[in-house]
Design a protein around this motif. Structure first.
Motif, PDB file in Angstrom:
ATOM      1  N   MET A   1       0.844  -1.184   0.000  1.00 51.24           N
ATOM      2  CA  MET A   1       0.000   0.000   0.000  1.00 51.24           C
ATOM      3  C   MET A   1       0.887   1.244   0.000  1.00 51.24           C
ATOM      4  N   LYS A   4      -1.339   4.994   3.179  1.00 51.34           N
ATOM      5  CA  LYS A   4      -2.497   4.701   4.017  1.00 51.34           C
ATOM      6  C   LYS A   4      -3.142   6.037   4.366  1.00 51.34           C
ATOM      7  N   ASP A  44      -6.760  -4.547   9.268  1.00 53.15           N
ATOM      8  CA  ASP A  44      -6.542  -3.167   9.693  1.00 53.15           C
ATOM      9  C   ASP A  44      -7.874  -2.408   9.717  1.00 53.15           C
ATOM     10  N   VAL A  47      -7.932   1.016   7.719  1.00 54.05           N
ATOM     11  CA  VAL A  47      -7.970   0.848   6.260  1.00 54.05           C
ATOM     12  C   VAL A  47      -9.384   0.454   5.822  1.00 54.05           C
TER      13      VAL A  47
END
Length: 191
Positions: A1, A4, A44, A47
């Motif tokens: 990623m 974030k 997460d 996320v």
């Protein structure tokens, strides 16, 4: 990623494009449910929550170009593809052909419509609350096609199939997620 997105950054972006309190509350309801499912899956929470918060980013300003405008806006802001894909997946078969593949994408696809049904149901109950809502009440209204007629039950059903989960379990966990933010999403009612 690559990047974030923090919850605050996502909220700022959402409120730049979404002024309607009802749409903001819907975004927060989906965010809460996504964070709840992330916790259940050991993922997460921020996320997943942000993916839920931004799923309807363009809906108020560009309803005719739903998802397409969101992608443009997100790309312009350098937002990571994980959020863009999730947002596109929630419109699978309606306004995009991006099929949900990851667990996060499948959950978002499934719970978006379901939170709308639960919200509508809560508002007509004596308590006006999600806190005392039971699965059987949601199931009853789920079967009643004239109730919250705009809610696409086929999407919820096909989402459950994608997830390999029973509808009852998805409803139960969606209610639990919404309970966590009942006050913020306007569903604490008079309890």
């Amino acid at each position: 990623m690559e990047k974030k997105l923090s919850r605050n950054e996502a909220w700022d972006l959402l409120t730049e494009y979404t002024k309607s309190e009802a749409l903001q509350k819907h975004a927060m309801a989906v965010e809460a449910v996504m964070a709840h499912f992330a916790r259940l899956n050991g993922e997460d929470e921020e996320v997943w929550g942000v993916a839920g918060l931004l799923h309807d980013l363009d809906y108020e300003k560009y309803p005719e170009e739903h998802c397409k405008k969101s992608e443009e806006i997100m790309l312009k802001h350098g937002i990571d593809d994980v959020y863009i894909r999730a947002m596109n997946c929630h419109g699978y078969g309606i306004c995009t052909d991006v099929k949900p593949e990851s667990m996060m994408e499948k959950i978002l696809y499934t719970v978006d419509e379901l939170t709308g049904l639960i919200n509508a149901l809560c508002l007509m109950r004596p308590s006006k609350s999600v806190l005392d809502l039971e699965v059987k009440s949601v199931k009853k209204k789920f079967k009643d096609k004239s109730f919250a007629a705009g809610v696409n039950r086929e999407i919820i059903g096909s989402g459950c199939e994608m997830l390999g989960m029973e509808l009852d379990d998805v409803i139960r966990e969606t209610i639990e997620g919404m309970k966590e933010k009942a006050q913020e999403i306007g569903l604490k009612g008079n309890l």
